[in-house]
Design a protein around this motif. Structure first.
Motif, PDB file in Angstrom:
ATOM      1  N   LEU A  40       0.837  -1.206   0.000  1.00 13.38           N
ATOM      2  CA  LEU A  40       0.000   0.000   0.000  1.00 13.38           C
ATOM      3  C   LEU A  40       0.868   1.250   0.000  1.00 13.38           C
ATOM      4  N   TRP A  41       1.937   1.266   0.763  1.00 12.64           N
ATOM      5  CA  TRP A  41       2.835   2.425   0.818  1.00 12.64           C
ATOM      6  C   TRP A  41       3.498   2.648  -0.546  1.00 12.64           C
ATOM      7  N   TRP A  42       3.998   1.568  -1.150  1.00 10.18           N
ATOM      8  CA  TRP A  42       4.637   1.710  -2.456  1.00 10.18           C
ATOM      9  C   TRP A  42       3.645   2.192  -3.510  1.00 10.18           C
ATOM     10  N   TRP A  43       2.405   1.692  -3.435  1.00  5.11           N
ATOM     11  CA  TRP A  43       1.382   2.151  -4.372  1.00  5.11           C
ATOM     12  C   TRP A  43       1.200   3.658  -4.247  1.00  5.11           C
ATOM     13  N   ALA A  44       1.135   4.153  -3.013  1.00  4.05           N
ATOM     14  CA  ALA A  44       0.930   5.590  -2.794  1.00  4.05           C
ATOM     15  C   ALA A  44       2.116   6.398  -3.301  1.00  4.05           C
ATOM     16  N   VAL A  45       3.319   5.930  -3.033  1.00  2.00           N
ATOM     17  CA  VAL A  45       4.516   6.669  -3.462  1.00  2.00           C
ATOM     18  C   VAL A  45       4.618   6.703  -4.983  1.00  2.00           C
ATOM     19  N   VAL A  46       4.398   5.561  -5.623  1.00  2.00           N
ATOM     20  CA  VAL A  46       4.471   5.524  -7.092  1.00  2.00           C
ATOM     21  C   VAL A  46       3.361   6.380  -7.696  1.00  2.00           C
ATOM     22  N   ARG A  47       2.192   6.337  -7.129  1.00  2.00           N
ATOM     23  CA  ARG A  47       1.078   7.155  -7.640  1.00  2.00           C
ATOM     24  C   ARG A  47       1.390   8.641  -7.492  1.00  2.00           C
ATOM     25  N   LEU A  48       2.022   9.021  -6.368  1.00  2.00           N
ATOM     26  CA  LEU A  48       2.403  10.426  -6.204  1.00  2.00           C
ATOM     27  C   LEU A  48       3.453  10.851  -7.228  1.00  2.00           C
ATOM     28  N   ALA A  49       4.366   9.938  -7.534  1.00  2.00           N
ATOM     29  CA  ALA A  49       5.460  10.279  -8.445  1.00  2.00           C
ATOM     30  C   ALA A  49       5.041  10.260  -9.910  1.00  2.00           C
ATOM     31  N   VAL A  50       4.072   9.435 -10.268  1.00  2.00           N
ATOM     32  CA  VAL A  50       3.775   9.212 -11.678  1.00  2.00           C
ATOM     33  C   VAL A  50       2.546   9.976 -12.172  1.00  2.00           C
ATOM     34  N   THR A  51       1.495  10.031 -11.377  1.00  2.00           N
ATOM     35  CA  THR A  51       0.256  10.626 -11.877  1.00  2.00           C
ATOM     36  C   THR A  51       0.092  12.063 -11.396  1.00  2.00           C
ATOM     37  N   ASP A 103      -3.046  13.247 -10.838  1.00  2.00           N
ATOM     38  CA  ASP A 103      -4.288  13.341 -10.077  1.00  2.00           C
ATOM     39  C   ASP A 103      -4.202  12.672  -8.709  1.00  2.00           C
ATOM     40  N   ALA A 104      -3.003  12.455  -8.196  1.00  2.00           N
ATOM     41  CA  ALA A 104      -2.858  11.890  -6.852  1.00  2.00           C
ATOM     42  C   ALA A 104      -3.300  12.948  -5.842  1.00  2.00           C
ATOM     43  N   GLY A 105      -3.982  12.487  -4.819  1.00  2.00           N
ATOM     44  CA  GLY A 105      -4.553  13.431  -3.872  1.00  2.00           C
ATOM     45  C   GLY A 105      -3.991  13.305  -2.474  1.00  2.00           C
ATOM     46  N   PRO A 106      -4.707  13.858  -1.520  1.00  2.00           N
ATOM     47  CA  PRO A 106      -4.232  13.856  -0.132  1.00  2.00           C
ATOM     48  C   PRO A 106      -4.192  12.459   0.491  1.00  2.00           C
ATOM     49  N   LEU A 107      -5.005  11.530  -0.011  1.00  2.00           N
ATOM     50  CA  LEU A 107      -4.971  10.165   0.520  1.00  2.00           C
ATOM     51  C   LEU A 107      -3.609   9.522   0.260  1.00  2.00           C
ATOM     52  N   ALA A 162      -1.001  11.200   2.429  1.00  2.00           N
ATOM     53  CA  ALA A 162      -1.069  10.792   3.837  1.00  2.00           C
ATOM     54  C   ALA A 162      -0.501   9.401   4.043  1.00  2.00           C
ATOM     55  N   VAL A 163      -0.793   8.484   3.134  1.00  2.00           N
ATOM     56  CA  VAL A 163      -0.257   7.124   3.245  1.00  2.00           C
ATOM     57  C   VAL A 163       1.265   7.144   3.110  1.00  2.00           C
ATOM     58  N   ALA A 164       1.771   7.903   2.147  1.00  2.00           N
ATOM     59  CA  ALA A 164       3.223   7.963   1.945  1.00  2.00           C
ATOM     60  C   ALA A 164       3.916   8.619   3.135  1.00  2.00           C
ATOM     61  N   ALA A 165       3.375   9.702   3.637  1.00  2.00           N
ATOM     62  CA  ALA A 165       3.988  10.391   4.783  1.00  2.00           C
ATOM     63  C   ALA A 165       3.888   9.546   6.041  1.00  2.00           C
ATOM     64  N   GLY A 166       2.771   8.862   6.220  1.00  2.00           N
ATOM     65  CA  GLY A 166       2.615   8.009   7.401  1.00  2.00           C
ATOM     66  C   GLY A 166       3.580   6.842   7.395  1.00  2.00           C
TER      67      GLY A 166
END
Length: 87
Positions: free
Chosen positions: A25-36, A38-42, A45-49
């Motif tokens: 789940l953490w890797w999904w959030a990090v990759v989504r933040l880096a690639v897309t 439309d990544a949002g606060p969810l 929050a997962v990546a920072a947590g």
């Protein structure tokens, strides 16, 4: 005895599965933040947590077993010895 061992294995197996799921789940959030775009606060929050959890001191030792620990109530003596000039 066998039931106790099997029970412990089940608990540690669940812990391993949970750790892998949270890691994925953490890797999904990090990759989504880096690639897309439309990544949002969810995802943020997962990546920072997950990053914040890596800062927890997980390698702790009981005070009685720690090397160089000062006994309870002996801080004043320890500070005085440390302040004394050497030589």
């Amino acid at each position: 005895m066998a039931a106790r061992i099997a029970g412990r294995g089940t608990v540690s197996g669940l812990g391993t599965v949970l750790s892998l799921a949270l890691g994925a789940l953490w890797w999904w959030a990090v990759v989504r933040l880096a690639v897309t775009h439309d990544a949002g606060p969810l995802e943020g929050a997962v990546a920072a947590g997950g990053w914040g959890l890596s800062l927890l001191p997980v390698h702790c030792v009981a005070k009685a077993r720690a090397a160089g620990v000062v006994a309870q109530g002996r801080w004043r003596t320890a500070w005085r010895r440390a302040e004394r000039p050497r030589g």
